[in-house]
Design a protein around this motif. Sequence first.
Motif, mmCIF file in Angstrom:
data_model
loop_
_atom_site.group_PDB
_atom_site.id
_atom_site.type_symbol
_atom_site.label_atom_id
_atom_site.label_comp_id
_atom_site.label_asym_id
_atom_site.label_seq_id
_atom_site.Cartn_x
_atom_site.Cartn_y
_atom_site.Cartn_z
ATOM 1 N N LEU A 67 28.553 45.036 37.333
ATOM 2 C CA LEU A 67 29.575 45.442 38.028
ATOM 3 C C LEU A 67 30.680 44.496 38.010
ATOM 4 N N ARG A 68 31.908 44.951 37.999
ATOM 5 C CA ARG A 68 33.133 44.127 38.098
ATOM 6 C C ARG A 68 32.816 43.493 39.643
ATOM 7 N N MET A 69 33.631 42.373 39.620
ATOM 8 C CA MET A 69 33.242 41.689 40.899
ATOM 9 C C MET A 69 33.903 42.259 42.104
ATOM 10 N N ASP A 70 35.023 43.047 42.020
ATOM 11 C CA ASP A 70 35.364 43.778 43.293
ATOM 12 C C ASP A 70 34.472 44.922 43.618
ATOM 13 N N GLU A 71 33.901 45.545 42.313
ATOM 14 C CA GLU A 71 32.895 46.531 42.773
ATOM 15 C C GLU A 71 31.719 46.074 43.322
ATOM 16 N N ALA A 72 31.201 44.495 43.002
ATOM 17 C CA ALA A 72 29.975 44.129 43.644
ATOM 18 C C ALA A 72 30.319 43.868 45.068
ATOM 19 N N MET A 73 31.473 43.265 45.262
ATOM 20 C CA MET A 73 31.856 42.825 46.682
ATOM 21 C C MET A 73 32.199 43.956 47.506
#
Lengths: 312, 210
Positions: free
Chosen positions: A191-197
Amino acid sequence: MRLLKPNDISPSEITPPEIYRERRRFMQGSIALLGGAALAAAGEPQAATRIAGVRASAYKLDEDKTPYKDVTTYNNFYEFGTGKDDPAANAHTLRTRPWTVRVEGEVKKARTWDIDALMKLAPLEERVYRMRCVEGWSMVIPWVGFPLAELIRRAEPTGNAKYVEFVTLNDPKQMPGVRSRVLDWPYIEGLRMDEAMHPLTLMAVGLYGEVLPKQNGAPIRLVVPWKYGFKSAKSIVKIRFVERQPHTTWMAAAPSEYGFYSNVNPQVDHPRWSQARERRIGEFLKRDTLMFNGYGAQVASLYRGMDLQKYF
Amino acid sequence: MNVQGFVSTRAFKLGLFILCLFPLARLVVLAVTGGLGANPIEFITRSTGTWTMVGLLLTLSVTPLRRLTGWTALVRHRRMLGLFAFFYASLHFVTYIWLDQFFDLASVARDIVKRPFITVGFAAFVLLIPLALTSTQAMMRRLGRRWQQLHRLVYGIAILGVLHYLWLVKQDLTQPLIYGGVLALLLGARLPRVAGLLQGMAPRVASRSG
């Protein structure tokens, strides 16, 4: 029967799994009566354990939940075989204790988590999510878990952490399917970081109020409800924070068919089939597939300005 | 009675007929007992598709088997096997049109144009229709030599069937490759040299079993 304390059962739960299993036993009885006992052999769900102290959450749906039996017998988990009923038949060989999850990479606090510690990392809550498979079917599943963001905060990612990579267990002794070369093992997702967060992104340890069945990715798995099901890696042993976009298993298998993002999108067809509609398991007529699987209000902003035909 | 004689009995034909109905009976039993799993429509689609392929391969195995064994009576049952293949292909097609697409003909038309696996599957089904229609004794007589030419279409139909399967699976090609391999063997057995070889083996095999 033991009386359950009020907080043992979440308010959104309507039909407990005991009833499903009762029905199942009744059905098996009927089948056996008809002389077809062998037909019922595949896919007996394990008698799972209830998870104590699960809180209700605001993530509910005004849609019927997919029966426990279907959620636990119709699975894609190629580590246990490529047939839909293979995981339920074969996953009993998976050992979920002891189990550790290694968190590493671009983080200040790399650490190996014991699964039981992970389960206490944050309050467990029940979330009812839609699950849309890239193959064109869908379910509604009451997961038990905690937001991935809780784990990420504790790992303290560095400025270089742009993506998160998830690695599934790869053990031919426990997973008969990885002896076949159908995919490159271990199974890797990202996942991209913002998706993961994102608050919707869940680390699930249970479903229907019970410990996650092995065929559903026990003991811990990812659930990203606005993406096709294969993005939600199962039986995770490693979470790595990386700078470059991970090369995921399905991208390696068929780059023209599976992209990194794999957001549910009725306007972008799989090269070989339409994604405009889906069959909700248990329903007769197909229903329209929703943009971002119905979570557009929460996640569309993550992709603002991106050409979703290109970044499929 | 020798094998050849047994193969030509009415009892054998009836037995074969009942055997060919087994896949349908199984689906009905599973449907009534709730045994079709979480996605019954997918199950029915897969099952009828599988049995269409099996029917086609069985039909195509008659001639090589006859050459190998010398049991010429086998040919009498080829029509029934072919018609059963057509029967399961029709069920497969109806399942798709009715249960899967629910008569959304615009969507069906789009699928046929846009999805290669549906294009070849549909072509295979359409090509089976003239073969089924001309399967009667009267049509055989009327068409004469042209009957055989027409019915050679079945080779192409079987190839389209394997392609249909190959292009539809997500990742695991094992099953379609098995069907493809069997088809390649059966078509290879028709090459003149191989056919001659099989025929050469016939008397020995026939006398051993006769």
